[in-house]
Design an enzyme around this catalytic site. Sequence first.
Site, PDB file in Angstrom:
ATOM      1  N   SER A   1       0.824  -1.275   0.129  1.00  0.00           N
ATOM      2  CA  SER A   1       0.113   0.049  -0.087  1.00  0.00           C
ATOM      3  C   SER A   1       1.030   1.227  -0.026  1.00  0.00           C
ATOM      4  CB  SER A   1      -0.896  -0.118   1.261  1.00  0.00           C
ATOM      5  OG  SER A   1      -1.500   1.242   1.410  1.00  0.00           O
TER       6      SER A   1
ATOM      7  N   TYR B   1      -1.418  -0.971  10.942  1.00  0.00           N
ATOM      8  CA  TYR B   1      -1.770  -1.513   9.563  1.00  0.00           C
ATOM      9  C   TYR B   1      -0.736  -1.183   8.713  1.00  0.00           C
ATOM     10  CZ  TYR B   1      -3.316  -1.591   4.769  1.00  0.00           C
ATOM     11  OH  TYR B   1      -3.640  -1.726   3.228  1.00  0.00           O
TER      12      TYR B   1
ATOM     13  N   LYS C   1       2.666  -3.991   6.601  1.00  0.00           N
ATOM     14  CA  LYS C   1       2.734  -3.957   5.394  1.00  0.00           C
ATOM     15  C   LYS C   1       4.046  -3.641   5.069  1.00  0.00           C
ATOM     16  CE  LYS C   1      -1.335  -4.376   3.252  1.00  0.00           C
ATOM     17  NZ  LYS C   1      -1.812  -5.840   2.965  1.00  0.00           N
TER      18      LYS C   1
HETATM   19  P1  NAD Z   1     -10.672  -6.908   1.501  1.00  0.00           P
HETATM   20  O1  NAD Z   1     -11.005  -6.909   2.978  1.00  0.00           O
HETATM   21  O2  NAD Z   1     -12.090  -6.559   0.621  1.00  0.00           O
HETATM   22  O3  NAD Z   1     -10.207  -8.294   1.020  1.00  0.00           O
HETATM   23  C1  NAD Z   1      -9.278  -8.777   1.902  1.00  0.00           C
HETATM   24  C2  NAD Z   1      -9.535 -10.419   1.780  1.00  0.00           C
HETATM   25  O4  NAD Z   1      -8.963 -11.080   2.613  1.00  0.00           O
HETATM   26  C3  NAD Z   1     -11.201 -10.461   2.319  1.00  0.00           C
HETATM   27  O5  NAD Z   1     -12.117 -11.057   1.515  1.00  0.00           O
HETATM   28  C4  NAD Z   1     -11.000 -11.185   3.797  1.00  0.00           C
HETATM   29  O6  NAD Z   1     -12.105 -12.029   4.079  1.00  0.00           O
HETATM   30  C5  NAD Z   1      -9.799 -12.096   3.589  1.00  0.00           C
HETATM   31  N1  NAD Z   1      -8.906 -12.180   4.650  1.00  0.00           N
HETATM   32  C6  NAD Z   1      -8.493 -11.264   5.636  1.00  0.00           C
HETATM   33  N2  NAD Z   1      -7.807 -11.831   6.565  1.00  0.00           N
HETATM   34  C7  NAD Z   1      -7.475 -13.122   6.023  1.00  0.00           C
HETATM   35  C8  NAD Z   1      -6.930 -14.372   6.913  1.00  0.00           C
HETATM   36  N3  NAD Z   1      -6.205 -14.373   7.768  1.00  0.00           N
HETATM   37  N4  NAD Z   1      -6.854 -15.579   6.099  1.00  0.00           N
HETATM   38  C9  NAD Z   1      -7.814 -15.676   4.863  1.00  0.00           C
HETATM   39  N5  NAD Z   1      -8.353 -14.280   4.354  1.00  0.00           N
HETATM   40  C10 NAD Z   1      -8.466 -13.314   5.031  1.00  0.00           C
HETATM   41  O7  NAD Z   1      -9.609  -5.837   1.070  1.00  0.00           O
HETATM   42  P2  NAD Z   1      -9.240  -5.201  -0.362  1.00  0.00           P
HETATM   43  O8  NAD Z   1      -9.673  -3.797  -0.324  1.00  0.00           O
HETATM   44  O9  NAD Z   1      -9.660  -6.107  -1.514  1.00  0.00           O
HETATM   45  O10 NAD Z   1      -7.810  -5.261  -0.017  1.00  0.00           O
HETATM   46  C11 NAD Z   1      -6.901  -6.402  -0.439  1.00  0.00           C
HETATM   47  C12 NAD Z   1      -5.457  -6.248  -0.209  1.00  0.00           C
HETATM   48  O11 NAD Z   1      -5.010  -4.974  -0.686  1.00  0.00           O
HETATM   49  C13 NAD Z   1      -5.207  -5.951   1.477  1.00  0.00           C
HETATM   50  O12 NAD Z   1      -3.955  -6.789   1.747  1.00  0.00           O
HETATM   51  C14 NAD Z   1      -5.088  -4.487   1.506  1.00  0.00           C
HETATM   52  O13 NAD Z   1      -4.324  -4.285   2.741  1.00  0.00           O
HETATM   53  C15 NAD Z   1      -4.303  -3.970   0.168  1.00  0.00           C
HETATM   54  N6  NAD Z   1      -4.774  -2.955   0.116  1.00  0.00           N
HETATM   55  C16 NAD Z   1      -6.074  -2.209  -0.312  1.00  0.00           C
HETATM   56  C17 NAD Z   1      -6.454  -0.996  -0.435  1.00  0.00           C
HETATM   57  C18 NAD Z   1      -7.643  -0.564  -0.461  1.00  0.00           C
HETATM   58  O14 NAD Z   1      -8.024   0.821  -0.373  1.00  0.00           O
HETATM   59  N7  NAD Z   1      -8.694  -1.197  -0.664  1.00  0.00           N
HETATM   60  C19 NAD Z   1      -5.189  -0.065  -0.506  1.00  0.00           C
HETATM   61  C20 NAD Z   1      -3.911  -0.670  -0.377  1.00  0.00           C
HETATM   62  C21 NAD Z   1      -3.548  -2.081  -0.319  1.00  0.00           C
HETATM   63  C1  WQD Z   2      -9.518   9.729   0.840  1.00  0.00           C
HETATM   64  C2  WQD Z   2      -9.768  11.125   1.180  1.00  0.00           C
HETATM   65  C3  WQD Z   2     -10.111  11.854   3.639  1.00  0.00           C
HETATM   66  C4  WQD Z   2     -13.817   9.591   3.876  1.00  0.00           C
HETATM   67  C5  WQD Z   2      -6.668   4.638   2.982  1.00  0.00           C
HETATM   68  C6  WQD Z   2      -5.740   3.974   3.749  1.00  0.00           C
HETATM   69  C7  WQD Z   2      -4.531   3.675   2.979  1.00  0.00           C
HETATM   70  C8  WQD Z   2      -5.144   2.681   1.573  1.00  0.00           C
HETATM   71  C9  WQD Z   2      -6.260   3.608   0.884  1.00  0.00           C
HETATM   72  C10 WQD Z   2      -5.060   0.299   2.241  1.00  0.00           C
HETATM   73  C11 WQD Z   2      -8.986  11.663   2.478  1.00  0.00           C
HETATM   74  C12 WQD Z   2     -11.372  12.143   2.802  1.00  0.00           C
HETATM   75  C13 WQD Z   2     -12.804  10.222   3.566  1.00  0.00           C
HETATM   76  C14 WQD Z   2     -14.909  10.651   4.365  1.00  0.00           C
HETATM   77  C15 WQD Z   2     -13.255  12.304   3.736  1.00  0.00           C
HETATM   78  N1  WQD Z   2      -5.644   1.457   2.035  1.00  0.00           N
HETATM   79  N2  WQD Z   2     -12.463  11.604   3.274  1.00  0.00           N
HETATM   80  N3  WQD Z   2     -14.674  11.814   4.368  1.00  0.00           N
HETATM   81  O1  WQD Z   2      -7.303   7.635   3.769  1.00  0.00           O
HETATM   82  O2  WQD Z   2      -6.306   8.119   1.333  1.00  0.00           O
HETATM   83  O3  WQD Z   2      -6.357   5.840   2.129  1.00  0.00           O
HETATM   84  O4  WQD Z   2      -7.308   3.824   1.603  1.00  0.00           O
HETATM   85  O5  WQD Z   2      -3.919   0.163   2.350  1.00  0.00           O
HETATM   86  O6  WQD Z   2      -3.829   2.886   3.521  1.00  0.00           O
HETATM   87  O7  WQD Z   2      -5.311   5.087   4.587  1.00  0.00           O
HETATM   88  O8  WQD Z   2      -8.754   6.992   1.600  1.00  0.00           O
HETATM   89  O9  WQD Z   2     -10.913   6.831   0.942  1.00  0.00           O
HETATM   90  O10 WQD Z   2     -10.224   6.992   3.394  1.00  0.00           O
HETATM   91  O11 WQD Z   2      -9.728   9.136   2.306  1.00  0.00           O
HETATM   92  O12 WQD Z   2     -13.358  13.723   3.660  1.00  0.00           O
HETATM   93  O13 WQD Z   2     -15.920   9.993   4.921  1.00  0.00           O
HETATM   94  O14 WQD Z   2     -11.144  11.164   1.556  1.00  0.00           O
HETATM   95  O15 WQD Z   2      -9.733  12.591   4.515  1.00  0.00           O
HETATM   96  O16 WQD Z   2      -8.724  12.790   2.388  1.00  0.00           O
HETATM   97  P1  WQD Z   2      -6.989   7.368   2.438  1.00  0.00           P
HETATM   98  P2  WQD Z   2     -10.026   7.308   2.226  1.00  0.00           P
END
Ligand code: NAD
Ligand code: WQD
Length: 355
Positions: free
Chosen positions: A128, A156, A160
């Site tokens: 991330s 979190y 990572k």
């Molecule tokens: P998500 O929660 O929809 O998907 C993660 C999946 O992993 C879920 O289906 C959950 O049930 C499963 N899971 C969690 N812990 C588990 C475990 N111990 N064993 C087996 N299954 C497990 O999340 P997502 O948004 O699809 O994110 C996927 C990956 O990408 C995550 O690793 C997340 O940290 C990373 N990521 C997400 C974002 C985002 O904004 N969505 C941004 C950057 C990185």
């Molecule tokens: C985006 C912008 C908020 C909600 C997060 C994780 C990051 C990654 C992606 C996993 C920001 C603003 C949001 C609301 C708002 N995930 N906002 N009102 O924080 O950039 O990233 O998701 O790895 O690690 O931190 O994403 O969508 O929460 O926020 O004003 O109700 O929207 O302040 O500026 P963020 P977000």
Amino acid sequence: MTADKYVLVTGGAGYIGSHTVLELINAGYKVVVVDNLCNSSEEAIRRVSELTNSTIPFFPVDLRDKEGLEKVFSEYPIQSVIHFAGLKAVGESTKIPLEYYDSNVCGTVHLLKIMAKYGTPVFVFSSSATVYGDATRFENMIPIPEECPTGPTSPYGHTKMIIEEILTDAAAADPNLKVGILRYFNPIGAHPSGRIGEDPRGIPNNLLPFVAQVAVGRRTMLQVFGNDYKGSPDGTPIRDYIHVVDLAKGHLAALAKLDSVEGDNSEGFVRPWNLGTGNGSTVFEVVHAFENATGKTIPLEIIGRRKGDVVNLTAKPNRANTELKWKAELSIEDACRDLWNWTTNNPWGYGQPEK
Ligand code: NAD
Ligand code: WQD
């Protein structure tokens, strides 16, 4: 791609995982999914099966369940692993950090040990942009290149970062291991079919899922977390929003790249790649894009800043563009349109209305 070998997708029932499974199958890969369903629904897998007209082997297994995971490797010839499974809510991670370390770090270590036992050579990890922390603490690091020093600020983010270090150490010790670390920026949108999308449990933490729930009438108004950020044209934070389908395709590009990497006699391969568009948008710009794409008006109020938010997280995606031959193609408007299509067709996600 090897016709008779499988890609194991952990977390394949989740938001990004389900979109990636769909792209993999459409590109001809055979896929096995492992997911403990702690943040997802098996319905997502069923719908991907339907969309791809295929049967997807699914194991409702936690990564920390040694026997359960071993069964998957013993039953299927796994060539590569795309590892999405893990807990992902920044705020929650400050409340229950040990759960985050256990699920994310211990789960990954266990997975890597089983891969080593079965000789699985390719690993793609969901990292991330959060590993960079506040890149504005440095001069000239916006947009953020992979060389930017890391500095996560939440449990979190620490998980990572630690996993990235574990992968680097594991590759240094294993000449057969090839690792791609994908640092996602802000994934948004849904598949254009409207059949799969993001289905957050409870009140959404992220901007666009919240906006969509306001538009569909599930929430009354958006709260904007601060409009007094210096370095933003309208005072609201800047993010690099990337369509989830573009992001999913980035995983196929990473697999292709890793498949083509020659092994070294002494150590494996590990490389981080930013997956973002390279374009930053403010909160207000995103809300306007959603309003333009959907014709809905989003009532909002400005409240104070959210703890931990930084002013600018925009990717420099040049390394992925060049080395993976991958580039985000879709716009925020495309993502808003697809999100709206998903939301109107599934106002309660994969589940039932709240009582
Ligand atoms: P998500 O929660 O929809 O998907 C993660 C999946 O992993 C879920 O289906 C959950 O049930 C499963 N899971 C969690 N812990 C588990 C475990 N111990 N064993 C087996 N299954 C497990 O999340 P997502 O948004 O699809 O994110 C996927 C990956 O990408 C995550 O690793 C997340 O940290 C990373 N990521 C997400 C974002 C985002 O904004 N969505 C941004 C950057 C990185
Ligand atoms: C985006 C912008 C908020 C909600 C997060 C994780 C990051 C990654 C992606 C996993 C920001 C603003 C949001 C609301 C708002 N995930 N906002 N009102 O924080 O950039 O990233 O998701 O790895 O690690 O931190 O994403 O969508 O929460 O926020 O004003 O109700 O929207 O302040 O500026 P963020 P977000």
